[in-house]
Design an enzyme around this catalytic site. Structure first.
Site, short mmCIF file in Angstrom:
data_model
loop_
_atom_site.label_atom_id
_atom_site.label_comp_id
_atom_site.label_asym_id
_atom_site.label_seq_id
_atom_site.Cartn_x
_atom_site.Cartn_y
_atom_site.Cartn_z
N THR A 205 -6.56 -1.68 -7.13
CA THR A 205 -5.61 -2.61 -7.73
C THR A 205 -5.67 -3.96 -7.03
O THR A 205 -5.52 -4.05 -5.82
CB THR A 205 -4.18 -2.03 -7.62
N PHE B 217 12.36 2.98 -5.70
CA PHE B 217 11.02 3.55 -5.79
C PHE B 217 10.44 3.71 -4.39
O PHE B 217 10.63 2.87 -3.53
CB PHE B 217 10.13 2.60 -6.60
N ASP C 231 -10.78 -1.28 -2.47
CA ASP C 231 -9.48 -0.96 -3.03
C ASP C 231 -9.59 -1.18 -4.54
O ASP C 231 -10.53 -1.80 -4.99
CB ASP C 231 -8.48 -1.94 -2.39
N ASN D 175 -1.63 -3.02 2.41
CA ASN D 175 -2.02 -1.64 2.71
C ASN D 175 -3.53 -1.50 2.96
O ASN D 175 -4.00 -0.46 3.38
CB ASN D 175 -1.59 -0.70 1.58
#
EC number: 7.6.2.1
Lengths: 312, 1192
Positions: free
Chosen positions: B457, B573, B455, B894
């Site tokens: 970030t 968002f 990943d 995630n």
């Protein structure tokens, strides 16, 4: 709270925990390895030679007697045997049996060491060791306990062998000292003469018996019988071997021998050990030399990048 | 497992959750809830209880096939008729193995018990017998009133009735549950939130709840007041879950609804999928192989032994053979040999391995090089001084309004002070954090990794967003965090107004929650998105400080003056929308500001006109009931703006502030704006920012006329009452109002790469590991990050797959294959690939084979704009089709699916919570530790475990095959060559230590060598250390050794049982003792030949084992009463010259070939690690001072 926990769990920065203990990391440097090989060679070859020469000095005469027509089972017989060379004392007299499975599982187990130490064992659960020879008739009757019980004790080699010189006078072969001292001291004690059971014999301290009770590793074995300490000087010329043949071996294709042997510091006659030393010694020496030559001609430089895979 | 299933089934069978009856003045005795069979709140995660431990543990242990096998052997040995061994020989080792395993289990269970106890005995304020009393957590019961104070954790699932805050709202941190560290807002129902404590305690009500389930984000219930039978419904907004923590709220009062195992936390705790390493699988198969070999031997022995029994034995009168039937004889012999050869399978190996793996895991957890010094209070510390600083500066600022130069000097002074404060505080708060191993089964699998999926970030980057640059009104500002913007405002440059707008937008348009430190009054921000925090912080530094946002108002402090806005709507968002907006109405309180505002308004009115003309077709909307799918209960948007309020404060303008991804926002700018030069300039800035790897956002605003707003809000209300398609309708309305924006500026946020990331990636690539970065970023940013972390290198060409249709995608891939894979030579050029999420969907659907053809050749791959689901799909695709070992590393919720999908999942303890870390097999603190984990710990574990297993196979085979050879000469009677005590202790005492120490200390190369030479990893990567061939080689070696041991003995004794110059005869026991001695010595020395790393413990282990053998043999030969057959045997051997001569030559015959082979192999075809290790050893002494080794 959480912080305290963390700090208590904080591992110490010790060499052990960080896997940084000082260590020797051998890299098989050619020099020492070559030297080691050569040294092994130089050391082993003489040892081997010494063993072989010791073994060669041992005189051993193996005389089979059960196939001798004069020595039928149940007969007494005399075999004349001529010694080609003198046998210096001490000379050891053995009997040798072939194809006799003293190491058979059922056989090896079948003894009661307590009984053999002169203790009256009446507990049948302990006597079970002696299966299948516990009592005379297989019943659990204390009075019918076999003394000694078990297969080993009830199959003691009972041929008697004696040696006479050419003139027929017996040579003094000694019985004492044929068994291990530890066995004589601790493992075997005479059974009380009036002890429980059917006593076949109670003289468990008899060394012939003790020798028989130390079972052999292999089906062809010899057992020490008598020792000649040299009362009449060295054995030489023709000797008479007098045998009282009582022990049946024919049923299982067994063979019986008389063995006369001297000994050396390494024991009896056996060249294998010496050969093994010499072979290993030679191999090591040759390897050492080959590696040395190889190292001289095209040294494999330690740590040289040219051996790295992608440089080849 | 089965028990659990049963329990679940029973639970499902329960038709409904009993009604919870709340009655005033109840006591424990009168509480009807107690009779309804609710679960107690006593948490027990232990596997065993004090009483069932022995039985349950034994039951568990006998699930292991080797234990069953050895138990069967034990049963055989208990039958004296067939047993060749005394029962102790197999019973004792089995007991040893069982006890060691049981102790380990007991220890682990005890730790769980202690943790349980800690939570069970935490005290809470529970209403009992008329007052709140401190009650242990385990005694809390369904239906209890409970009061939770700030920072307390919830002991069970609790319905909130009221809190000290208005409207019964309260903030909750749920990082324990879902890993998100931001605060979430919960709210008591309006029916209860206004009640006083007395009223609440006096309630007479019934609560109906749904059955306990594991859905964290859904809850349905019904609250019925008995007095007036009024009913209202309860939702997840009122349910505080066990494991969460109350924050920023003094207290709440609630009712316990679910306890203990019924809580959602408990129902969510399930074991992660169990993973097995390649070595483990191969080990299992090898054991089966050895077992088959053993069965073959047993069959051979059975046939021969039956033949012997019916021929020779029958004829041997001295054996008194009992004439069994043929069938019985065969069975008896088979069973005997089955038992006597049982130890060909190393019994203790499984236990050794388990202990070893735990120890290896401990090494990892102890490793200082994989620890990270973290200053826990760091953020708060930095916040405090900076705000103090700011206030000082604020005053100075006013004095020195127009003197720019002076301002900057104060700032630099401030910086120095600030940094000194931090360093002072830092010392006291440094916490050295260590990684943790969740699944030590995979230690050795780490060395086989071929693919790493990472990943971006939070994994490669710090996930600490720092405001870096911005572009306002066509001007680029590089130094916004150092008051540059404030300076600009103060110096009244042409950009002043734009900057004001920009800062207002930043301080207002976000979903962050402010957190006021009660002692210092300083404000820190919390948000789901670290970007928002960065924006708020930047605004704050520049004196546009966001203070608070209630459900109706937002408060900011602009240059020391408070300013309030009425909050009309928040358009949240989401990853689909990729923008957020906030609809506000200005409220003016102070006259000064009014004047200022009026000035502004004049200017803005002109803008308004444009906006209006633009948006005539649009319909105003509101989205007050939008609920985040994730259950992030952000402050509910206001559905309240009634016409009366808006009329009262007619003056206030309605402004829509918005921010979002550039591609989205560009489309939504007003027509004029999108043609303007300003946009061109900004676009250029944006592309510059992206190229630097910064995350960009566009800020925009739009003023909305009163009429438009009214119309919109009406429509919105209509939409919000819809039952069907409500969300779609609201989305449509949002979409309509979020148009025609005026560009305010653009921000660039830097997410700093973690320390050592480029080096680590470079190292991993050189170690022949393919690294894939999977990120949601846009292509430019992703490529940039790729370059900055050395995943992409300028020299290596990049294939970019960026297709909009599946056909296009196919052709792009085909072209790449043609260009980069030479069909004739099959030699491929080094190449990297960049692929975007959209193309990935096509790839996953239609082109996976072609894609893999090229991807497998790629040096590195960057996948951008990827959704969380796709992450797992990519991993699965590669895992399934390449059959290589894959590792996933990530930090956020995630990434969990990706982490669980890969062979090895690595989590990073990040700012996004610990969910990824908890789902992982290895939880690291920093990305850079990955290289060390894989190439040092993984490699060593591989080297160690494979050596340990192979050696264990070897030693048992070499030692116990002699028993088989001996059968040849003992009439196939399953007679043992060795004494039974030697057999018993061989595995558990004499030779148990060397394999264990091998597995703890062995290093094939020094770790400094590893850190310098990434290419060495290739050697272990293909698992050649534990190939079946290599195991077979060891077993052949074992065969050779056993032949040497036994036949050496045979030749040296055959025909000559004379053992000394006194003519004595040895016998079977002495022969056994001889053989055991040189077998054990050779086996131990074989370990010495193999071991490459000798620390003092290894020395103790190897030489100590020899001493142990000697001691055991001595003891064995000196207890006449217990072991009469061995009496004096070993002592006798020690007196024999022949014994020593034989032992020496035997050891040499056995080991000279092994050693020579090893030497020749090393010198004729050295491996790279051999060479590098030699280089290292040779240079070690020479230049210690010059070397500066980078620890990885």
């Amino acid at each position: 709270m959480a912080i305290d926990k963390d700090s208590s769990k904080r591992p110490a920065n010790t060499a052990f925990k960080q896997q940084r203990l000082k260590a020797w990391e051998p890299i098989l440097t050619p020099g020492p390895v070559i030297i080691a090989f050569i040294v092994i060679g130089i050391v082993f070859i003489p040892i081997g030679a010494a063993i072989i020469s010791a073994s060669n000095k041992v005189l051993e005469h193996v005389i089979r007697y059960d196939d001798n027509p004069n020595c039928q089972l149940g007969q007494k017989c005399t075999i004349n045997y001529t010694l080609p060379t003198e046998m210096e004392s001490p000379v050891y007299l053995y009997y040798k049996l072939d194809n006799f499975y003293q190491n058979h599982r059922r056989y090896v187990k079948s003894r009661n060491d307590d009984q053999l130490r002169g203790i009256e064992v009446t507990d049948f659960s302990k006597l079970k060791d002696c299966e299948p020879l516990i009592t005379t008739d297989g019943s659990e009757d204390v009075n019918k306990i076999l003394v000694p019980c078990g297969l080993i004790a009830n199959s003691v080699f009972n041929d008697s062998i004696s040696i006479a010189d050419a003139s027929g006078s017996l040579i003094n072969f000694n019985k004492s000292g044929i068994a291990w001292q530890s066995d004589i001291d601790k493992k075997f004690k005479n059974y009380p003469a009036n002890g429980v059971g059917v006593i076949n014999f109670s003289n468990f301290e008899d060394e012939d018996f003790i020798v028989w009770m130390r079972t052999a590793a292999l089906p062809d074995f010899k057992k020490l019988y008598r020792i000649y300490h040299g009362d009449n000087g060295a054995l030489s010329g023709t000797i008479q071997i007098r045998i009282d043949n009582k022990y049946p071996v024919a049923s299982f294709d067994g063979k019986k021998y008389v063995v006369l042997s001297t000994t050396s510091w390494i024991g009896g006659k056996n060249p294998f050990l010496g050969y093994a030393y010499i072979i290993v010694g030679i191999i090591c020496f040759v390897q050492g030399v080959v590696f040395a030559i190889k190292h001289k001609i095209s040294p494999r430089v330690l740590g040289s990048p040219k051996y790295l895979e992608w440089n080849k | 497992m089965k028990l659990d299933k049963l329990k679940i089934r029973r639970k499902k069978a329960r038709p409904s959750y009993p009604i919870i009856e709340i009655r005033p003045n109840k006591t424990i005795e009168t509480d009807v809830n107690r009779t309804k069979g609710f679960k107690s709140n006593n948490i027990s995660t232990t596997k065993y209880t004090r009483y069932n431990f022995i039985f349950k543990n034994l039951f568990e242990q006998f699930k292991r096939i080797t234990n069953i096998y050895f138990a069967a052997i034990c049963v055989i040995t208990l039958i004296p008729q067939v047993s060749p061994l005394s029962p102790v020989t197999s019973l004792l080792p089995l007991i040893f193995v069982l006890v060691v395993t049981a102790l380990k289990e007991a220890f682990e269970d005890y730790r769980r018990y202690k943790a349980d106890k800690l939570s069970n005995y935490t005290q809470y304020q529970v209403y009992r017998d008329g007052s709140f009393k401190l009650v242990k957590s385990k005694d809390i019961y369904v239906g209890d009133f409970i009061r939770i104070d700030n920072d307390q954790a919830f002991p069970s699932d609790i319905l909130v009735l009221s809190s000290n805050l208005e409207d019964g709202i309260c903030y909750v941190e749920t990082s324990q549950l879902d890993g998100e560290t931001n605060l979430k807002l919960f709210k008591a129902t309006k029916e209860t939130n206004s009640l006083t404590q007395e009223q609440i305690l006096d309630l007479n009500a019934n609560i109906e709840c749904e059955l306990p389930n594991n859905n964290l984000y859904k809850f349905k219930g019904k609250f019925t007041l008995q007095n007036d039978s009024s009913t209202f419904s309860l939702s997840e907004k009122q349910l505080m879950l066990r494991g969460a923590r109350l924050r920023n709220t003094h207290y709440i009062i609630g009712i316990v609804l679910y306890c203990g195992k019924d809580t959602k936390l408990s129902l969510n705790q399930k074991n992660p999928p169990s993973k097995f390493s390649t070595i483990e699988t191969r080990l299992g198969r090898s054991v089966i192989g050895i077992f088959c070999f053993k069965v073959v031997l047993v069959i051979i022995a059975t046939i021969l032994s039956s033949l012997f029994e019916f021929n020779t034995a029958r004829d041997s009168w001295y054996l008194h053979s009992d004439f069994d039937s043929l069938g019985f004889t065969i069975v008896k012999n088979f069973v005997s040999y089955f038992a006597i050869l049982s130890f060909l399978i190393p019994m203790s190996l499984m236990v050794t391995l388990e202990v070893v793996k735990v120890s290896q895991a401990k090494y990892m957890e102890w490793d200082v090089n994989m620890s990270y010094k973290e200053n826990k209070k760091y953020e708060k510390q930095i916040e405090q001084p900076s705000t103090q600083q700011q206030q000082q500066q604020q005053q100075q600022q006013k004095q020195l309004m127009n003197e720019d130069k002076t301002t900057t000097t104060t700032i630099s002074n401030g910086d120095i002070e600030l940094s000194t404060i931090i360093t002072k505080k830092e010392k006291s708060n440094i916490i050295n954090k260590y990684m943790s191993v969740k699944n030590s089964n995979l230690n050795d699998e780490l060395a086989l990794i071929k693919y790493i999926f990472s990943d971006k970030t939070g994994t490669l980057t710090e996930n600490k967003m720092l405001f870096s640059k911005c572009s306002i009104n066509g001007t680029c500002f590089d130094d916004a965090m150092n008051l540059q913007l404030l300076g600009e405002i103060n110096s009244k440059t042409k950009n002043e107004e734009s900057i004001r707008e920009f800062l207002l937008n930043m301080s207002l348009c976000h979903a962050a929650i402010s957190d006021v430190n009660e002692e210092t009054g300083k404000i820190t921000y919390q948000s789901q998105s670290p970007d928002e925090i960065a924006l708020c912080d930047c605004a704050k530094i520049n004196q546009f400080e966001f203070i608070n946002r209630s459900s109706t108002h937002a408060q900011i402090r602009v240059m020391g003056q408070d300013k309030q806005y009425q909050l009309l709507a928040i358009m949240e968002f989401s990853s689909d929308r990729r923008r957020m907006s906030i609809l506000l109405r200005e409220e003016e309180e102070e006259e000064e500001e009014k004047e200022e505002k009026e000035e502004k308004e004049e200017k803005e009115e002109t803008d308004d006109g444009e906006d209006l003309s633009q948006s005539q077709l649009e319909i105003p909307i509101d989205n007050s009931t939008t609920t985040d799918i994730d259950g992030n209960l952000l402050p509910p948007t206001t559905p309240i703006p009634t016409i009366t309020t808006s009329l009262k404060k007619k003056k206030g303008k309605i402004i829509l502030y918005s921010k979002g991804a550039d591609s989205i926002m560009m489309e939504r700018l007003s027509e004029e704006e999108s043609k303007s030069e300003l946009l061109e300039q900004t676009k250029e800035h944006i592309s510059n920012f992206s190229r630097e790897g910064l995350r960009t956002l566009i800020l925009a605003k739009r003023e909305i006329s009163e009429e438009e707003y009214l119309e919109w809000s009406q429509q919105y209300h209509e939409a919000s009452t819809l039952i069907h398609d409500r969300e779609a309708e609201i989305e449509r309305l949002n979409d309509q109002i979020e148009r025609g924006f005026r560009l305010v500026g653009c921000t660039a946020i830097e997410d700093k790469l973690q320390d050592g990331v480029p080096e680590t990636i470079d190292y991993l690539l050189k170690a022949n590991i393919k690294v894939w970065i999977i990120t949601g970023d846009k292509q430019e940013t992703a490529i940039n990050i790729g370059y900055s972390c050395k995943l992409l290198v300028p020299e290596i060409p990049i294939i970019i797959i960026n297709a909009e249709s599946t056909e296009e995608c196919g052709t792009q891939i085909k072209r790449a294959i043609e260009n980069f894979i030479d069909p004739e030579t099959q030699v491929d050029k080094k190449v990297s690939m960049v692929i975007n999420g959209e193309s990935l969907t096509f790839v996953l659907k239609d082109h996976s084979a072609d894609f893999l053809k090229i991807a497998a050749k790629c040096h590195s791959v960057v996948a951008c704009r990827v959704t969380p689901l796709q992450k797992a799909l990519i991993v699965r695709l590669v895992k399934k089709s390449t059959k290589e070992v894959c590792l996933s590393i990530g930090d956020g919720a995630n990434d969990v699916s990706m982490i669980q999908e890969a062979h090895i999942g690595v989590g990073i303890f990040g700012n996004e919570g610990t969910q990824a870390a908890r789902a992982s097999d290895y939880a690291l603190l920093r990305f850079r530790h990955l290289a060390r984990l894989i190439t040092v710990h993984g490699r060593y574990s591989m080297v160690r475990n494979s050596l340990c297993i192979k050696y264990s196979f070897y030693k048992n085979m070499a030692f116990f095959l002699c028993q088989f050879w001996f059968s040849i000469y003992s009439g196939w009677t399953a007679m043992t060559l060795y004494d039974s005590w030697i057999v018993t202790t061989f595995n558990i005492l004499m030779t148990s230590v060397p394999p264990y120490f091998m597995a703890l200390f062995e290093k094939d190369v020094n770790e400094k060598v590893i850190s310098k030479n990434p290419h060495l990893f290739k050697e272990v990567q293909d698992c050649h250390l534990f190939q079946y061939r290599s195991i077979l080689n060891w077993l052949i070696g074992a065969l050779y050794h056993s032949v040497v041991f036994f036949f050496g003995l045979y030749f040296f004794l055959d025909g000559d049982d004379i053992v000394n110059q006194w003519g004595r005869i040895g016998g079977k026991e002495l022969a056994g003792s001889f053989c055991a001695t040189f077998a054990v010595l050779s086996i131990l020395l074989k370990a010495a030949v193999e071991i490459k790393h000798w620390n003092f413990i290894v020395h103790i282990g190897i030489w100590g084992s020899m001493v142990v053998y000697t001691v055991i043999s001595l003891v064995d030969s000196s207890i006449i009463t217990q072991i009469p057959n061995m009496y004096w045997v070993f002592l006798y051997a020690l007196h024999l010259l022949k014994f020593y001569v034989m032992v020496i030559i035997m050891v040499f015959i056995a080991l000279v070939p092994d050693f020579t082979l090893k030497f020749v192999r090393r010198h004729l075809s050295p491996t790279n690690s051999n060479i590098e290790q030699e280089k290292y050893i040779l240079n070690r002494g020479k230049n210690i001072n010059n070397r500066n080794i980078d620890e990885i």
